[in-house]
Each structure stands twice: as structure tokens, then as C-alpha cells.
Design a protein around this motif. Structure first.
Motif, PDB file in Angstrom:
ATOM      1  N   LEU A 247       0.663 -15.973  -0.450  1.00 41.69           N
ATOM      2  CA  LEU A 247      -0.078 -14.755  -0.767  1.00 41.69           C
ATOM      3  C   LEU A 247       0.759 -13.506  -0.514  1.00 41.69           C
ATOM      4  CD1 LEU A 247      -2.569 -13.217  -1.590  1.00 41.69           C
ATOM      5  CD2 LEU A 247      -3.459 -13.477   0.732  1.00 41.69           C
ATOM      6  N   GLY A 248       1.363 -13.409   0.678  1.00 45.20           N
ATOM      7  CA  GLY A 248       2.121 -12.216   1.021  1.00 45.20           C
ATOM      8  C   GLY A 248       3.360 -12.034   0.164  1.00 45.20           C
ATOM      9  N   ALA A 249       4.211 -13.059   0.123  1.00 39.48           N
ATOM     10  CA  ALA A 249       5.443 -12.966  -0.655  1.00 39.48           C
ATOM     11  C   ALA A 249       5.150 -12.898  -2.148  1.00 39.48           C
ATOM     12  CB  ALA A 249       6.342 -14.164  -0.352  1.00 39.48           C
ATOM     13  N   GLY A 250       4.154 -13.674  -2.598  1.00 33.93           N
ATOM     14  CA  GLY A 250       3.798 -13.639  -4.017  1.00 33.93           C
ATOM     15  C   GLY A 250       3.322 -12.267  -4.451  1.00 33.93           C
ATOM     16  N   SER A 251       2.524 -11.618  -3.606  1.00 35.37           N
ATOM     17  CA  SER A 251       2.042 -10.278  -3.928  1.00 35.37           C
ATOM     18  C   SER A 251       3.189  -9.286  -4.015  1.00 35.37           C
ATOM     19  CB  SER A 251       1.036  -9.823  -2.865  1.00 35.37           C
ATOM     20  OG  SER A 251      -0.098 -10.672  -2.835  1.00 35.37           O
ATOM     21  N   VAL A 252       4.132  -9.393  -3.087  1.00 32.38           N
ATOM     22  CA  VAL A 252       5.284  -8.491  -3.090  1.00 32.38           C
ATOM     23  C   VAL A 252       6.127  -8.698  -4.348  1.00 32.38           C
ATOM     24  CG1 VAL A 252       7.457  -7.924  -1.931  1.00 32.38           C
ATOM     25  CG2 VAL A 252       5.370  -8.226  -0.589  1.00 32.38           C
TER      26      VAL A 252
ATOM     27  N   ALA B  82       1.068   1.819  -9.075  1.00 28.35           N
ATOM     28  CA  ALA B  82       0.168   2.421  -8.090  1.00 28.35           C
ATOM     29  C   ALA B  82      -1.043   1.532  -7.834  1.00 28.35           C
ATOM     30  CB  ALA B  82      -0.279   3.806  -8.564  1.00 28.35           C
ATOM     31  N   VAL B  83      -1.720   1.126  -8.897  1.00 24.24           N
ATOM     32  CA  VAL B  83      -2.962   0.355  -8.764  1.00 24.24           C
ATOM     33  C   VAL B  83      -2.679  -1.058  -8.266  1.00 24.24           C
ATOM     34  CG1 VAL B  83      -4.897  -0.643 -10.031  1.00 24.24           C
ATOM     35  CG2 VAL B  83      -4.217   1.719 -10.461  1.00 24.24           C
ATOM     36  N   PHE B  84      -1.680  -1.715  -8.838  1.00 27.86           N
ATOM     37  CA  PHE B  84      -1.376  -3.077  -8.410  1.00 27.86           C
ATOM     38  C   PHE B  84      -0.875  -3.109  -6.971  1.00 27.86           C
ATOM     39  CE2 PHE B  84      -1.674  -4.073 -12.865  1.00 27.86           C
ATOM     40  CZ  PHE B  84      -2.049  -5.406 -12.899  1.00 27.86           C
ATOM     41  N   GLY B  85      -0.095  -2.102  -6.570  1.00 20.03           N
ATOM     42  CA  GLY B  85       0.364  -2.051  -5.187  1.00 20.03           C
ATOM     43  C   GLY B  85      -0.788  -1.942  -4.211  1.00 20.03           C
ATOM     44  N   MET B  86      -1.721  -1.044  -4.501  1.00 20.91           N
ATOM     45  CA  MET B  86      -2.862  -0.867  -3.599  1.00 20.91           C
ATOM     46  C   MET B  86      -3.787  -2.079  -3.625  1.00 20.91           C
ATOM     47  SD  MET B  86      -3.767   3.170  -4.152  1.00 20.91           S
ATOM     48  CE  MET B  86      -2.548   4.429  -3.744  1.00 20.91           C
ATOM     49  N   SER B  87      -3.990  -2.651  -4.804  1.00 18.24           N
ATOM     50  CA  SER B  87      -4.893  -3.797  -4.919  1.00 18.24           C
ATOM     51  C   SER B  87      -4.371  -5.011  -4.165  1.00 18.24           C
ATOM     52  CB  SER B  87      -5.095  -4.137  -6.399  1.00 18.24           C
ATOM     53  OG  SER B  87      -5.973  -5.232  -6.548  1.00 18.24           O
TER      54      SER B  87
ATOM     55  N   LEU C  77       0.824  -1.206   0.000  1.00 23.60           N
ATOM     56  CA  LEU C  77       0.000   0.000   0.000  1.00 23.60           C
ATOM     57  C   LEU C  77       0.861   1.260   0.000  1.00 23.60           C
ATOM     58  CD1 LEU C  77      -2.795  -1.110   2.463  1.00 23.60           C
ATOM     59  CD2 LEU C  77      -3.132  -0.430   0.093  1.00 23.60           C
ATOM     60  N   ALA C  78       1.952   1.235   0.770  1.00 27.78           N
ATOM     61  CA  ALA C  78       2.865   2.379   0.780  1.00 27.78           C
ATOM     62  C   ALA C  78       3.482   2.585  -0.602  1.00 27.78           C
ATOM     63  CB  ALA C  78       3.955   2.163   1.825  1.00 27.78           C
ATOM     64  N   SER C  79       3.884   1.488  -1.253  1.00 26.78           N
ATOM     65  CA  SER C  79       4.439   1.582  -2.593  1.00 26.78           C
ATOM     66  C   SER C  79       3.423   2.151  -3.578  1.00 26.78           C
ATOM     67  CB  SER C  79       4.912   0.201  -3.058  1.00 26.78           C
ATOM     68  OG  SER C  79       5.346   0.229  -4.393  1.00 26.78           O
TER      69      SER C  79
ATOM     70  N   ALA D 196       1.548   6.683  -6.833  1.00 28.70           N
ATOM     71  CA  ALA D 196       0.454   7.586  -7.213  1.00 28.70           C
ATOM     72  C   ALA D 196       0.930   9.039  -7.154  1.00 28.70           C
ATOM     73  CB  ALA D 196      -0.744   7.376  -6.289  1.00 28.70           C
ATOM     74  N   VAL D 197       1.737   9.355  -6.151  1.00 27.33           N
ATOM     75  CA  VAL D 197       2.323  10.698  -6.046  1.00 27.33           C
ATOM     76  C   VAL D 197       3.294  10.943  -7.196  1.00 27.33           C
ATOM     77  CG1 VAL D 197       3.781  12.206  -4.646  1.00 27.33           C
ATOM     78  CG2 VAL D 197       2.030  10.797  -3.546  1.00 27.33           C
ATOM     79  N   VAL D 198       4.111   9.949  -7.511  1.00 30.11           N
ATOM     80  CA  VAL D 198       5.049  10.073  -8.629  1.00 30.11           C
ATOM     81  C   VAL D 198       4.288  10.343  -9.928  1.00 30.11           C
ATOM     82  CG1 VAL D 198       6.718   8.830 -10.051  1.00 30.11           C
ATOM     83  CG2 VAL D 198       6.817   8.633  -7.566  1.00 30.11           C
ATOM     84  N   ALA D 199       3.172   9.636 -10.113  1.00 26.58           N
ATOM     85  CA  ALA D 199       2.373   9.839 -11.317  1.00 26.58           C
ATOM     86  C   ALA D 199       1.841  11.263 -11.388  1.00 26.58           C
ATOM     87  CB  ALA D 199       1.210   8.841 -11.340  1.00 26.58           C
ATOM     88  N   ALA D 200       1.399  11.793 -10.230  1.00 24.02           N
ATOM     89  CA  ALA D 200       0.869  13.159 -10.205  1.00 24.02           C
ATOM     90  C   ALA D 200       1.958  14.184 -10.495  1.00 24.02           C
ATOM     91  CB  ALA D 200       0.223  13.435  -8.852  1.00 24.02           C
TER      92      ALA D 200
END
Length: 303
Positions: free
Chosen positions: A90-95, A57-62, A30-32, A37-41
Motif C-alpha cells: 500500500l505505502g510503496a505502491g501509492s508512492v 495534487a488530488v492523487f497525492g492527497m487521496s 500529502l506534502a506532494s 496545489a500551490v503550483v496549480a494556483a
């Protein structure tokens, strides 16, 4: 509001090492997502396209909220050592998945369907393998919830329906991968977006399924803040789950029909409207009763 948020936190906070692992994975993601998202802006680069800041941004939050949601699921399952298997996958795979996507954006390369260079092809292959492992973790959580769930009946409905929706979303995701690779084979370039047929929104169908667990989970937590009757909570949760399923079916059928989500056609449109109305109705009921439930809990604690 502060009391309500505290009650929600008490329902989802991690209490075991497995849950804390998932929690920190979700927090990192979520932090990533927020940072990108800030970088994009700041960058003012296009939000859409095969290479954009939208993806990290989207994949990190999702994936972040998915990991957090899995903590809530595990809070209602018996503690077992083998719980490290789905939690780690789940956790490591998502990262790993989000790291690959983020790395490719910083390199200025497309993360999905990109097989132009050996390294890019390897990244795409790793991403596909990791998603399979994440889907396997979700399947393990689903079976575990069906067999040994210890939460309320309303929460069980939310968990089972939400996890099933994620698995269907994964199936849609693999269909998107096939479509994207077919476009690359036909045109020689990575597509900016993937559609089913002429204008079917594959991304929307995929996203609606991915986040059903969060929608139904929040409703289940809200219902849990109320006092019995439990039968009413089950009925409301069942209505919300059926409603969300109807909405999901409408969006998915429209996508596979090759139609834009804004013009789904007769039956899918009615199904989607009915489903959205059911979820909204339950949400309103839960929201209106939250303050009463919190006050009653506070009164019981003071006795």
C-alpha cells in the motif's frame, strides 16, 4: 478543540515500524499534493483536462490520506511480521503511482490512457500494475480485520465497511480505465474526462468509495472518545455505515445509468438523500457528545 485533536492523534499515531512506514509514505504524498496545489494556483493553468496540475495534487492527497487511514486500521490489528506485506504494497505502491502521475504532468504528458509513445505506454502499464497491488493490499487488510480485529465493535464496522467501499471503488476504477482506453481507440486522443454512458460521473463514484474509510473512521474515533454504552456506539456506527453505503450505491447507480449526479432519478435520489441524512445525523450526535466524552476521560485520568 486542542484536547480533542490530541485524543484523535493518540488513536491514529504510528507505534510500530510498519505503521511508521505507512505514515511517512502518507506524509510524503500529502506534502506532494499540497505543493502541487500551490503550483496549480500560481501557474493559473486549467484545473481540468488530461494534462493538469489537478492530478498530482488530488492523487497525492487521496493516496496520502489512504495511507494514514491504514495506520489507524493497523493500530487495531495484532502485530505480525507478515504485516509488512500489505503495509509495503500500500505505502510503496501509492508512492509509485503518484510519482508516475506527477512525472507525466511535469513532462507535459497525460498520465492516464496515454499510449502514444513507448515510454508513455510503459508508464500507463506500470500504473495499472501498481493499482492491482494496492487493491491486493486493501483486500489483505480486509481479511485481517475480519479475522483478528482488536478494536471496538464500532471501529470494526467502520473498517470493514470502509475497506469494502475502497475495493468497490477499485472495480469502478478499472471500468474507468476500460472506458478511457476505448475512447483512445475510437478517437485517437486521450479524453479530458471519463464518463459512463452519456453523463455518468465515474470520477465521483470512484472518489466516494475511496474515502468512505476516512469518513467512517473519524466517526468511529469520535465514538471511541465517549464512555459506554458500547451498544449505542455500535448502533450509531451501523447507521452511519448503512447510510454511507446507501449514498455510495446511489452515486454509483446514477453513474452507471449514464445520468449526471445532479439528476439521479427517483429511487437513487431517495436512497442518496436517506443515506446522506443518516451520516449527517450520526455526525451531529458524535460532534455534540465529543466535549462530554473528553471531559469524562480527563476526569478518569485524574482519579
Amino acid at each position: 478543540m486542542h484536547v480533542i485533536l490530541r485524543q484523535v492523534w493518540s488513536a491514529v499515531r504510528p507505534v510500530t515500524a510498519q505503521q511508521r512506514f505507512l505514515w511517512w509514505c502518507g506524509t510524503l504524498l500529502l506534502a506532494s499534493g499540497a505543493v502541487h496545489a500551490v503550483v496549480a494556483a500560481v501557474d493559473w493553468a486549467p484545473w481540468r483536462g488530461a494534462v493538469s496540475w489537478r492530478k498530482p495534487a488530488v492523487f497525492g492527497m487521496s493516496f496520502g490520506v489512504l495511507s494514514w487511514s491504514a495506520v489507524w486500521v493497523m493500530r487495531q490489528l495484532p502485530a505480525r511480521r507478515w504485516g509488512w506485506l500489505p503495509a509495503s504494497l500500500l505505502g510503496a505502491g501509492s508512492v509509485v503511482e503518484v510519482t508516475m502521475i506527477t512525472m507525466q504532468r511535469w513532462r507535459g504528458e497525460a498520465s492516464h490512457f496515454n499510449q502514444e509513445a513507448a515510454f508513455d505506454s510503459a508508464v500507463w502499464s506500470v500504473m495499472g500494475s501498481v493499482v492491482v497491488l494496492v487493491a491486493f493490499a486493501i483486500a489483505l487488510f480486509l481479511v485481517w480485520s475480519l479475522v483478528r480485529f482488536q478494536g471496538t465493535p464500532a471501529a470494526r464496522i467502520a473498517v470493514v465497511a470502509g475497506l469494502l467501499a475502497i475495493l468497490v471503488s477499485g472495480y469502478i476504477g478499472f471500468g474507468m480505465a476500460e472506458e478511457g482506453e476505448a475512447v483512445v481507440d475510437a478517437t485517437g486522443r486521450v479524453p479530458d474526462t471519463v464518463v459512463f454512458g452519456a453523463e455518468g460521473s465515474a470520477k465521483l463514484a470512484h472518489a466516494v468509495g475511496m474515502h468512505g474509510l476516512q469518513v467512517l473512521g473519524l466517526l468511529a474515533i469520535g465514538l471511541g472518545l465517549r464512555l459506554p454504552p458500547a451498544r449505542t456506539q455500535v448502533r450509531l456506527m451501523a447507521l452511519a455505515a448503512v447510510g454511507y453505503g446507501a449514498l455510495y450505491a446511489s452515486v454509483t447507480a446514477t453513474a452507471y445509468a449514464g445520468l449526471p449526479w445532479t439528476a439521479p432519478g427517483g429511487l437513487p435520489a431517495l436512497l442518496g438523500l436517506a443515506g446522506a441524512a443518516a451520516v449527517l445525523a450520526v455526525s451531529v450526535i458524535v460532534a455534540r457528545r465529543l466535549p462530554l466524552g473528553v471531559e469524562r476521560r480527563r476526569a478518569d485520568m485524574m482519579r
